[in-house]
Write an enzyme that holds these catalytic residues in place. Structure first.
Site, mmCIF file in Angstrom:
data_model
loop_
_atom_site.group_PDB
_atom_site.id
_atom_site.type_symbol
_atom_site.label_atom_id
_atom_site.label_comp_id
_atom_site.label_asym_id
_atom_site.label_seq_id
_atom_site.Cartn_x
_atom_site.Cartn_y
_atom_site.Cartn_z
ATOM 1 N N LYS A 112 0.825 -1.207 0.000
ATOM 2 C CA LYS A 112 0.000 0.000 0.000
ATOM 3 C C LYS A 112 0.866 1.268 0.000
ATOM 4 C CE LYS A 112 -4.162 -2.206 0.985
ATOM 5 N NZ LYS A 112 -3.625 -3.538 1.069
HETATM 6 C C1 LIG Z 1 -4.062 -4.693 0.307
HETATM 7 C C2 LIG Z 1 -3.186 -5.891 0.187
HETATM 8 C C3 LIG Z 1 -3.425 -6.890 -0.786
HETATM 9 C C4 LIG Z 1 -4.611 -6.851 -1.728
HETATM 10 O O1 LIG Z 1 -4.493 -5.850 -2.702
HETATM 11 P P1 LIG Z 1 -5.814 -5.348 -3.469
HETATM 12 O O2 LIG Z 1 -5.364 -4.194 -4.278
HETATM 13 O O3 LIG Z 1 -6.792 -4.977 -2.393
HETATM 14 O O4 LIG Z 1 -6.281 -6.493 -4.297
HETATM 15 C C5 LIG Z 1 -2.535 -7.959 -0.862
HETATM 16 N N1 LIG Z 1 -1.493 -8.068 -0.013
HETATM 17 C C6 LIG Z 1 -1.237 -7.143 0.940
HETATM 18 C C7 LIG Z 1 -0.081 -7.332 1.853
HETATM 19 C C8 LIG Z 1 -2.070 -6.009 1.060
HETATM 20 O O5 LIG Z 1 -1.810 -5.107 2.027
#
Ligand SMILES: *Cc1c(COP(=O)(O)O)cnc(C)c1O
Length: 497
Positions: A112
């Site tokens: 993120k």
């Molecule tokens: C948010 C997240 C995901 C999923 O990503 P999306 O864009 O919501 O599909 C996968 N792995 C981690 C570690 C995340 O923080």
């Protein structure tokens, strides 16, 4: 050429990129989508020599056409700097016969950060462009990961304040420490006496509270959200797919024009949608493989054409993928409906009313770029352990879901294409699950004791994000009941009445 955005639920109104970023969600509840996906206007031969920041500019300038070169470069340089622990920002690591694109080298050691480190700068630039002079107040409810990444992104960004609510006792010890030790004069963190749903409904109610809105306006504030449906989060995610392909070419792992597959561990469908956009921009991706954990709504959707959230919610060791409504999927639904906002609106209304919908056979035909797969808890653990035993590489639980699905797809399809795996979190972030997958003897151990042990067995340096919270001072001690969230927000912002 100027690229405009429209809502997935109404084709009539268009907004500029900066307006779409400022608004987040369209007034009709739809998501903003670009009228068309732009094509890359530089060649892979040029891209392969570029830095992450240069690549980011080449990609983002095509989507955010109302930002000037100077504005965009300022946003990019403010985001992708020494907050990341490597100059290359998103390193590629060859593990066995796959390539891991490590998206966890930012401030909170999860993917993120790739978008939330630039969103605050895009948002404040967008505000200036649209003559918004109010200070922007970001309100977020978090089950752990997003809150910290948003705090780190917005900390000390002029013109913004951020307030994060999390469920007391509902996040891991590392996650809580990461949040309550957050620095920055403009940050606030509040523990709610309740669960994540209470925190989320509370935030939603604050966003919809018109009385509060006018009180805020009087005091020179306006609310905004750092939600993953904001195109200001989606567009920066396209960058690393372009970058990864160019670097594979530069490192002579692939030849010019060679098609490769991409596997993405998926929750809200944002990360994999960015890969789909990269493909449409001209990056030679063949299959986009959507990897789910035991909450396999998306796997079932790709297999049957039916999206059905009416099922048990399963708590897994990959909590950031424990999601039953993948909000970004709406953008894909809109696209495969032939950009038909009415059709999309009907399906989304069905989802809201009944919890499910079924797409038409014509729409299913347009899903050829995608494959779905999932990993059970047992398979996730097994992947972490055997990869460690065979290669010495330690991956986190989310990435392991993708690695399992990628291997399974190869075995079933005999598809010889090379595969890129989006690696979304550092193993240090989900250390207890990772270490017990490697050896059951770690079960019950203190998370911080495991940190040194992971460093010892993997040879991976302990990230700053972990070192910091070991000794940092607690800065945030506010707690409140869900009913008092409004008063708490007013108190934090110094609003009377
Ligand atoms: C948010 C997240 C995901 C999923 O990503 P999306 O864009 O919501 O599909 C996968 N792995 C981690 C570690 C995340 O923080």
């Amino acid at each position: 050429m100027n690229l405009l955005y429209k809502s997935t639920r109404n084709n009539e109104n268009t907004v500029t990129a900066s307006q779409a970023i400022l608004k987040g969600l369209a007034d009709d509840g739809g998501l903003f989508v670009p009228e068309r996906i732009p094509k890359l206007d530089v060649s892979m031969d040029e891209l392969k020599k570029m830095s992450y920041q240069e690549t980011a500019y080449e990609v983002m300038k095509l989507f955010l056409t109302d930002f000037t070169e100077e504005e965009l470069k300022h946003c990019i340089d403010s985001a992708y700097d020494s907050k990341f622990d490597t100059d290359v920002i998103a390193p590629l690591v060859k593990v066995g016969d796959t390539y891991h694109l490590e998206l966890f080298h930012g401030a909170t050691i999860a993917f993120k950060d790739m978008a939330l480190s630039i969103l605050p700068h895009l948002l404040t630039t967008a505000a200036k462009k649209n003559n918004v002079t109010d200070e922007i107040v970001i309100l977020t409810a978090t089950s752990g990961d997003t809150g910290k990444a948003a705090l780190a992104g917005f900390a000390d960004v002029p013109g913004t304040k951020i307030i994060v609510f999390y469920p007391k006792g509902g996040v891991s010890r590392v996650q809580e420490l990461q949040m309550v030790t957050q620095k920055g004069e403009n940050t606030a963190v509040v523990a709610i006496h309740g669960n994540f749903d209470n925190a989320q409904s509370g935030v939603k109610a604050l966003f919809e509270d018109r009385e509060l809105e006018s009180e805020l306006a009087e005091a020179g504030y306006r609310f905004s959200s750092a939600n993953s449906i904001n195109i200001g989060r989606l567009v920066p995610q396209v960058v690393y797919y372009v970058y990864a392909y160019a670097k594979l070419l530069e490192n002579e792992e692939i030849v010019s024009g060679e098609e490769i597959n991409v596997t993405v561990p998926t929750g809200n469908f944002g990360n994999i949608l960015a890969a789909y956009y990269a493909k449409q921009m001209g990056v030679p991706f063949a299959k986009l493989i959507c990897a789910s954990n035991e909450n396999k709504v998306l796997f079932d959707f790709f297999r049957t054409g039916v999206y059905d959230r009416n099922r048990e919610f399963i708590l897994t060791s990959s909590p950031s993928m424990d999601i039953l409504i993948s909000s970004n999927l709406e953008r894909l639904i809109y696209t495969i409906a032939g950009q038909d906002s009415e059709k999309n609106r009907d399906l989304m209304a069905q989802l809201k009313e009944t919890g499910s919908y079924e797409i038409t056979p014509e729409m299913r035909e347009k899903l050829g770029d995608f494959e779905g797969g999932y990993a059970t808890e047992e398979e996730t653990k097994e992947t972490i352990r055997t990869t460690y035993e065979h290669t010495g590489y330690v991956m986190d639980t989310h990435t392991a879901v993708a690695a399992h699905v990628c291997a399974q797809y190869r075995k079933d399809s005999q598809d010889p294409a090379k595969c890129l795996i989006a690696s979304t979190a550092s193993p240090y972030k989900f250390i207890h699950s990772v270490m017990t997958a490697i050896d059951g003897k770690y079960d019950g151990a203190d998370e911080f004791d495991l940190v040194d042990e992971l460093s010892r067995i993997s040879g991976m340096e302990v990230p700053n994000a972990i070192e910091e919270i070991r000794n940092a001072d607690i800065r945030h001690r506010k707690e409140c009941d869900p009913e008092n969230m409004k008063d708490t927000v007013k108190e934090i912002l110094g609003i009377r009445g």
